[in-house]
Motif scaffolding. Structure first.
Motif, short mmCIF file in Angstrom:
data_model
loop_
_atom_site.label_atom_id
_atom_site.label_comp_id
_atom_site.label_asym_id
_atom_site.label_seq_id
_atom_site.Cartn_x
_atom_site.Cartn_y
_atom_site.Cartn_z
N THR A 114 0.89 -1.05 -0.10
CA THR A 114 -0.28 -0.08 0.02
C THR A 114 0.89 1.30 0.09
OG1 THR A 114 0.08 0.01 2.29
CG2 THR A 114 -1.72 -1.38 1.45
N GLY A 115 0.13 2.34 -0.64
CA GLY A 115 1.19 3.41 -0.31
C GLY A 115 0.76 4.34 -1.62
N THR A 116 1.64 5.47 -1.71
CA THR A 116 1.76 6.17 -2.91
C THR A 116 2.89 6.51 -3.39
OG1 THR A 116 1.58 8.23 -1.69
CG2 THR A 116 -0.38 7.30 -2.16
N ALA A 117 3.26 6.94 -4.94
CA ALA A 117 4.47 7.18 -5.54
C ALA A 117 4.10 7.96 -6.47
CB ALA A 117 5.08 5.79 -5.96
N ASP A 118 4.95 9.32 -6.63
CA ASP A 118 4.84 10.44 -7.89
C ASP A 118 6.16 10.40 -8.47
OD1 ASP A 118 1.97 10.91 -7.56
OD2 ASP A 118 2.52 11.80 -5.55
N ILE A 119 6.51 9.72 -9.54
CA ILE A 119 7.57 9.95 -10.17
C ILE A 119 7.61 10.44 -11.50
CG2 ILE A 119 9.57 8.29 -11.08
CD1 ILE A 119 8.43 6.18 -9.09
N ALA A 120 8.37 11.74 -11.53
CA ALA A 120 8.51 12.36 -12.71
C ALA A 120 8.94 11.88 -14.03
CB ALA A 120 9.34 13.82 -12.30
N LYS A 121 10.08 11.06 -13.82
CA LYS A 121 10.59 10.21 -15.15
C LYS A 121 11.25 8.96 -14.57
CE LYS A 121 13.67 10.84 -18.84
NZ LYS A 121 14.75 11.77 -19.52
N LEU A 122 11.00 7.86 -14.99
CA LEU A 122 11.47 6.49 -14.65
C LEU A 122 12.03 5.76 -16.00
CD1 LEU A 122 11.87 3.96 -12.47
CD2 LEU A 122 9.75 3.40 -13.38
N GLU A 123 13.37 5.43 -15.83
CA GLU A 123 14.17 4.72 -17.05
C GLU A 123 14.39 3.30 -16.30
OE1 GLU A 123 17.26 6.88 -18.88
OE2 GLU A 123 16.42 8.60 -18.80
N ALA A 124 13.82 2.27 -17.20
CA ALA A 124 14.33 0.98 -16.89
C ALA A 124 14.12 -0.06 -18.24
CB ALA A 124 13.39 0.20 -15.94
N GLY A 125 15.58 -0.57 -18.39
CA GLY A 125 15.36 -1.54 -19.72
C GLY A 125 15.32 -1.04 -20.86
N GLY A 126 15.81 0.44 -20.95
CA GLY A 126 15.43 1.10 -22.29
C GLY A 126 14.14 1.80 -22.56
N VAL A 127 13.27 1.70 -21.35
CA VAL A 127 11.96 2.15 -21.59
C VAL A 127 11.81 3.28 -20.57
CG1 VAL A 127 9.39 1.90 -20.95
CG2 VAL A 127 10.90 -0.17 -21.86
N VAL A 128 11.24 4.40 -21.12
CA VAL A 128 11.26 5.54 -20.19
C VAL A 128 9.70 5.97 -20.12
CG1 VAL A 128 11.73 8.09 -20.50
CG2 VAL A 128 13.24 6.60 -21.53
N VAL A 129 9.32 6.09 -18.85
CA VAL A 129 7.99 6.54 -18.52
C VAL A 129 8.01 7.76 -17.71
CG1 VAL A 129 6.04 5.76 -16.72
CG2 VAL A 129 7.36 3.96 -18.15
N GLU A 130 7.31 8.85 -17.95
CA GLU A 130 7.17 10.19 -17.28
C GLU A 130 5.95 10.34 -16.68
OE1 GLU A 130 8.18 12.99 -20.30
OE2 GLU A 130 10.13 12.33 -20.52
N GLY A 131 5.94 11.11 -15.66
CA GLY A 131 4.74 11.51 -15.14
C GLY A 131 3.94 10.30 -14.38
N LEU A 132 4.68 9.25 -13.76
CA LEU A 132 3.97 8.08 -13.24
C LEU A 132 3.67 8.28 -11.66
CD1 LEU A 132 3.63 4.90 -13.31
CD2 LEU A 132 5.97 4.71 -12.44
N SER A 133 2.42 7.93 -11.57
CA SER A 133 1.49 8.24 -10.36
C SER A 133 1.04 6.92 -10.09
CB SER A 133 0.58 9.07 -10.30
OG SER A 133 -0.05 9.44 -9.20
N ILE A 134 1.39 6.37 -8.74
CA ILE A 134 0.81 4.96 -8.16
C ILE A 134 0.09 5.26 -6.72
CG2 ILE A 134 1.49 2.89 -7.44
CD1 ILE A 134 4.19 3.06 -9.22
N LYS A 135 -1.15 4.46 -6.69
CA LYS A 135 -1.61 4.55 -5.53
C LYS A 135 -2.19 3.04 -5.24
CE LYS A 135 -3.53 9.74 -5.67
NZ LYS A 135 -4.55 10.47 -5.47
N ALA A 136 -1.68 2.64 -4.21
CA ALA A 136 -2.07 1.21 -3.93
C ALA A 136 -2.70 1.14 -2.71
CB ALA A 136 -0.74 0.25 -3.87
N GLY A 137 -3.50 0.29 -2.39
CA GLY A 137 -4.25 -0.09 -1.27
C GLY A 137 -5.20 1.13 -0.96
N VAL A 138 -5.82 0.97 0.32
CA VAL A 138 -7.05 1.90 0.65
C VAL A 138 -6.42 3.26 1.30
CG1 VAL A 138 -9.03 2.26 2.00
CG2 VAL A 138 -8.61 0.13 1.11
#
Length: 355
Positions: free
Chosen positions: A310-334
């Motif tokens: 559970t929890g939250t994460a706000d990541i502006a830019k994530l690079e992994a395995g040649g893949v670039v993700v921008e503006g990632l927001s995660i909300k897990a659980g209640v």
């Protein structure tokens, strides 16, 4: 050359040869390579492992007493795939090992070991589950370990190469140093430095004065300090805090807090990361997370599912395995409900009419 000089030279040579033969025989008898290799094989057997050597150990005396090992193979009993293959090994012995029958190793050196992760995981999964909850005593390991030019593989896939390990003696109440360096499959240098003082207090194993340094090339550096405690099973706690320095993203305040399991909650790891453009506050159950991760490499195919936590994460830019993700927001659980407004809370001002 006078006859007396020839006789003297022959006599001196004969005496020197006799002394050399005596030293070699005495060295073999004093070191008794068989008892040290038998000790290693016995300890491996107690863990369900078979240790084999390509040739008998050969003793040396200078610069210090040692036994040279050739062609080491370590595998689980009955397994066809070895866990470890090594070209050479060396057991350094204290001088007191020559003066008595004490079987003591001061340092273990292994050159060019190859560790297969699949074989290692298979051996670990076959071990009987631990049912006791009492804390065992801290093992005293006087032998330091040095590994050079190692590699970690999964079948035919190279995971890490150029692995080097340097560890000191494990003695309760004394700092235990550990240094590991390696290169990833793409050549990125990795380094881990750890120092901690183990001791038993109040029937619990404690690691005090933990200093952890982790580096990935020139891009990422993580430095944490803190302490840990373990009382058996899932009764464990950990508090580490420090800084995560990313060359392209900035410096982040980082903390890891592990809380022990109880009758209601499982073992939980709280991870917090706070810095420029990236924030994370996650609570992860390590045991359930490890089981979820193992399902990704299931023999009958990966079993995908939502990772636990559970929890939250706000990541502006994530690079992994040649893949670039921008503006990632995660909300897990209640998420906890927002606080209720108080009676004295001011009402919003009415909107002004446009002129």
């Amino acid at each position: 050359m006078p006859r007396w000089l020839r006789i003297s030279l022959w006599s001196f040579g004969g005496i020197a040869l006799a002394v050399l033969v005596t030293v070699v025989i005495s060295l073999y008898l004093l070191l008794q390579p068989g008892r040290f290799t038998a000790m290693l094989q016995s300890q491996a057997g107690q863990a369900g492992l078979d240790l084999n050597l390509a040739s008998p150990a050969s003793p040396t005396l200078f610069p210090r007493p040692a036994l040279e090992l050739q062609g080491l193979t370590l595998s689980a009993k009955g397994a066809s795939m070895p866990i470890l293959l090594a070209a050479r090994g060396r057991l350094q012995l204290p001088w007191r090992a020559l003066l008595g029958n004490e079987t003591v190793i001061s340092r273990l050196e292994i050159d060019s070991p190859r560790v297969d992760l699949d074989a290692l995981q298979a051996w670990l999964s076959a071990l009987p589950p631990r049912t006791e909850t009492t804390l065992p005593e801290i093992p005293r390991i006087d032998a330091g370990v040095r590994i050079t030019r190692g590699s970690l593989v999964r079948g035919n896939e190279m995971l890490l190469n150029d692995v080097a390990v340097d560890a000191g003696s494990l003695i309760p109440g004394q700092p235990f140093p550990l240094t590991i360096s390696a290169r990833s499959a793409d050549g990125t240098p990795l380094q881990l430095r750890l120092s901690a003082t183990p001791r038993v207090k109040g029937e619990a194993l404690r690691l005090e004065n933990i200093e952890l340094h982790l580096a990935q090339g020139n891009t990422l550096t993580l430095q944490l300090t803190g302490e840990a405690r373990w009382h058996g099973a899932a009764d464990a706690s950990l508090k580490l805090s420090g800084k995560l320095d990313h060359a392209d993203a900035g410096i982040y305040d980082t903390s890891l807090v592990l809380t022990p399991a109880n009758q209601i909650d499982p073992l939980l790891l709280a991870v917090k990361l706070d810095g420029p453009d990236n924030h994370a506050d996650l609570r992860l159950p390590p045991l359930a997370l490890a089981d979820w991760w193992s399902q990704l490499s299931h023999p009958q195919g990966p079993r995908l599912g939502v990772p636990p936590g559970t929890g939250t994460a706000d990541i502006a830019k994530l690079e992994a395995g040649g893949v670039v993700v921008e503006g990632l927001s995660i909300k897990a659980g209640v998420e906890p409900p927002p606080p209720a407004p108080t009676k004295n809370a001011s009402k919003p001002a009415p909107a002004r009419k446009s002129q």
